[in-house]
Design a protein around this motif. Structure first.
Motif, PDB file in Angstrom:
ATOM      1  N   LEU A  32       9.360  53.299 -29.021  1.00  0.00           N
ATOM      2  CA  LEU A  32       9.372  51.821 -29.533  1.00  0.00           C
ATOM      3  C   LEU A  32       8.807  51.355 -30.668  1.00  0.00           C
ATOM      4  CD1 LEU A  32       8.506  49.036 -26.882  1.00  0.00           C
ATOM      5  CD2 LEU A  32       8.023  48.715 -29.158  1.00  0.00           C
ATOM      6  N   ALA A  33       7.693  52.262 -30.905  1.00  0.00           N
ATOM      7  CA  ALA A  33       7.026  52.033 -32.334  1.00  0.00           C
ATOM      8  C   ALA A  33       7.912  52.207 -33.476  1.00  0.00           C
ATOM      9  CB  ALA A  33       5.637  52.723 -32.435  1.00  0.00           C
ATOM     10  N   ASP A  34       8.436  53.479 -33.330  1.00  0.00           N
ATOM     11  CA  ASP A  34       9.608  53.816 -34.386  1.00  0.00           C
ATOM     12  C   ASP A  34      10.525  52.795 -34.637  1.00  0.00           C
ATOM     13  OD1 ASP A  34       8.323  56.063 -35.395  1.00  0.00           O
ATOM     14  OD2 ASP A  34       9.098  57.296 -33.979  1.00  0.00           O
ATOM     15  N   GLU A  35      11.292  52.307 -33.510  1.00  0.00           N
ATOM     16  CA  GLU A  35      12.244  51.484 -33.489  1.00  0.00           C
ATOM     17  C   GLU A  35      11.808  50.020 -34.279  1.00  0.00           C
ATOM     18  OE1 GLU A  35      15.052  50.737 -30.021  1.00  0.00           O
ATOM     19  OE2 GLU A  35      14.402  52.726 -29.391  1.00  0.00           O
ATOM     20  N   LYS A  74       9.325  36.929 -33.556  1.00  0.00           N
ATOM     21  CA  LYS A  74      10.517  37.036 -33.097  1.00  0.00           C
ATOM     22  C   LYS A  74      11.161  38.260 -32.970  1.00  0.00           C
ATOM     23  CE  LYS A  74      11.213  32.167 -34.000  1.00  0.00           C
ATOM     24  NZ  LYS A  74      12.124  30.994 -34.743  1.00  0.00           N
ATOM     25  N   ALA A  75      10.960  39.099 -34.235  1.00  0.00           N
ATOM     26  CA  ALA A  75      11.679  40.351 -34.284  1.00  0.00           C
ATOM     27  C   ALA A  75      11.023  41.373 -33.108  1.00  0.00           C
ATOM     28  CB  ALA A  75      11.590  40.947 -35.733  1.00  0.00           C
ATOM     29  N   TYR A 118      11.714  43.602 -28.601  1.00  0.00           N
ATOM     30  CA  TYR A 118      11.247  45.032 -27.833  1.00  0.00           C
ATOM     31  C   TYR A 118      10.178  44.601 -26.715  1.00  0.00           C
ATOM     32  CZ  TYR A 118      13.488  46.740 -31.798  1.00  0.00           C
ATOM     33  OH  TYR A 118      14.408  47.058 -32.762  1.00  0.00           O
ATOM     34  N   GLY A 119       9.831  43.436 -26.484  1.00  0.00           N
ATOM     35  CA  GLY A 119       9.039  42.867 -25.440  1.00  0.00           C
ATOM     36  C   GLY A 119       7.638  42.747 -25.798  1.00  0.00           C
ATOM     37  N   ILE A 120       7.309  43.131 -27.039  1.00  0.00           N
ATOM     38  CA  ILE A 120       5.944  43.074 -27.426  1.00  0.00           C
ATOM     39  C   ILE A 120       5.518  41.887 -28.365  1.00  0.00           C
ATOM     40  CG2 ILE A 120       5.532  45.447 -27.018  1.00  0.00           C
ATOM     41  CD1 ILE A 120       6.110  46.051 -30.014  1.00  0.00           C
ATOM     42  N   ARG A 162       3.341  40.618 -31.911  1.00  0.00           N
ATOM     43  CA  ARG A 162       3.075  41.165 -33.399  1.00  0.00           C
ATOM     44  C   ARG A 162       1.648  41.996 -33.111  1.00  0.00           C
ATOM     45  NH1 ARG A 162       2.680  40.519 -38.768  1.00  0.00           N
ATOM     46  NH2 ARG A 162       1.389  39.042 -39.821  1.00  0.00           N
ATOM     47  N   GLY A 163       0.808  41.497 -32.519  1.00  0.00           N
ATOM     48  CA  GLY A 163      -0.659  41.989 -32.250  1.00  0.00           C
ATOM     49  C   GLY A 163      -0.249  43.290 -31.597  1.00  0.00           C
ATOM     50  N   GLU A 164       0.594  43.198 -30.560  1.00  0.00           N
ATOM     51  CA  GLU A 164       0.655  44.356 -30.022  1.00  0.00           C
ATOM     52  C   GLU A 164       1.410  45.642 -30.692  1.00  0.00           C
ATOM     53  OE1 GLU A 164       0.652  41.768 -25.813  1.00  0.00           O
ATOM     54  OE2 GLU A 164       2.688  42.787 -26.558  1.00  0.00           O
ATOM     55  N   PHE A 165       2.528  45.035 -31.463  1.00  0.00           N
ATOM     56  CA  PHE A 165       3.054  46.040 -32.309  1.00  0.00           C
ATOM     57  C   PHE A 165       1.983  46.621 -33.266  1.00  0.00           C
ATOM     58  CE2 PHE A 165       4.571  46.875 -36.716  1.00  0.00           C
ATOM     59  CZ  PHE A 165       5.515  47.777 -36.335  1.00  0.00           C
ATOM     60  N   ASP A 166       1.021  45.848 -33.750  1.00  0.00           N
ATOM     61  CA  ASP A 166       0.200  46.435 -34.644  1.00  0.00           C
ATOM     62  C   ASP A 166      -0.664  47.641 -34.062  1.00  0.00           C
ATOM     63  OD1 ASP A 166       0.950  44.653 -36.891  1.00  0.00           O
ATOM     64  OD2 ASP A 166      -0.865  43.246 -36.346  1.00  0.00           O
TER      65      ASP A 166
END
Lengths: 169, 169
Positions: free
Chosen positions: A129-132, A50-51, A55-57, A59-63
DNA sequence: AGGAAATAGCTTAGCGCTAAGCAACTCGCT
DNA sequence: AGCGAGTTGCTTAGCGCTAAGCTATTTCCT
């Protein structure tokens, strides 16, 4: 029955209680650890999902973004390195990269030294986006951990490290 | 810089090291716990999947059988109770029950008190399989835990309980 | 009693993954 | 040099899940 400081029961205690009634022969000590590990992973995973959605991504995409980000300049890795790090098949990786590339968060370019391969590079936007997002995710985890004092957090981390080393070989 | 008994580095230490280099401003203490929790859940989950595969069922399907088994005689619950316990949508539950019913491990019958509802009951064969599989799964977990002495296992379980209670509210 | 709201389980569309197979390309051995 | 084996990233089929919508039934409220 060793005396432990009175502690509230949790859902895992309830499950173990049921097994004790139905199968008193069973040694359920391991559930005390792995039952909770599973539930914690799931509960926190859902929250992280949810967090990152803000950012529109996923969890897997964040990884993927985070792996590129923490690899340092020039924030470039091959799809193969990414799928190995994230324990994902190449098929799954292709899908994630497609989505992230379409969103303008990374770029695929040919590997100059190997014409089979690609280089995946974070864009300016992907880096931001990654940094945020990493900050937001850590804040969530830190807040959840605030239930434990610092000494216990360290103790817990140490025990988990031992167990992880034994498990992943 | 607190002195901790020399302990080998694990993959989570490596990731945290990368972040420390790239983003020294980040407070990554929470990763020490949740990074390891995620990895442990995944590693053990994969192993359990393989263990249950020997009985012809998936981990998710085992969870259904186990929930019925530990509910005690007459090993009957409604699909709704099952999907609530297993945190699964009703659509997902329908699929699992279909497979398990086709395999002869459980039976669906109308709820005599509510014509909307069903009763799901373990068959003799399902009961036997649940009893065998739960033993095999526990053996696997117990073996993984053997890396830690009894005192540490208790300590770890206690800390995880505290954290889980704080997390699941 | 009678209508509105809630609940039960099923169906469908869509998503993200794996496993398996592909063509393009590189490497290692002789 | 040249061939076989390995590697790279992509494609496809299939699986299990969720979200949303459906019908049948029950419960709540007046």
């Amino acid at each position: 029955m060793s005396a432990r400081p009175e502690q509230r029961k949790d859902p895992v205690d309830a499950i173990i209680g049921q097994w004790a009634r139905e199968r008193p022969d069973l040694n359920t000590a391991a559930m005390e650890v792995f039952g909770r590990v599973s539930r914690l992973a799931r509960a926190m995973g859902d929250r992280m999902e949810k967090a990152y959605a803000k950012y529109g991504i996923s969890r897997g995409e964040f990884d993927v973004l985070a792996t590129l980000r923490r690899s340092g300049e020039p924030h470039t890795l091959s799809p193969r390195q990414l799928s190995a790090t994230l324990m994902l098949t190449t098929g799954g990786m292709t899908g994630r990269l497609d989505k992230l590339e379409r969103a303008g968060l990374l770029r695929r370019s040919p590997d100059p030294h190997d014409r089979r391969g690609l280089q995946v590079t974070l864009t300016e936007q992907g880096l931001r986006l990654a940094d945020e997002a990493v900050g937001a995710g850590l804040a969530l985890q830190t807040q959840a951990l605030s239930a434990l004092d610092e000494e216990r957090v360290e103790q817990l981390a140490g025990l988990l490290r031992e167990l992880l080393l034994a498990t992943e070989e």
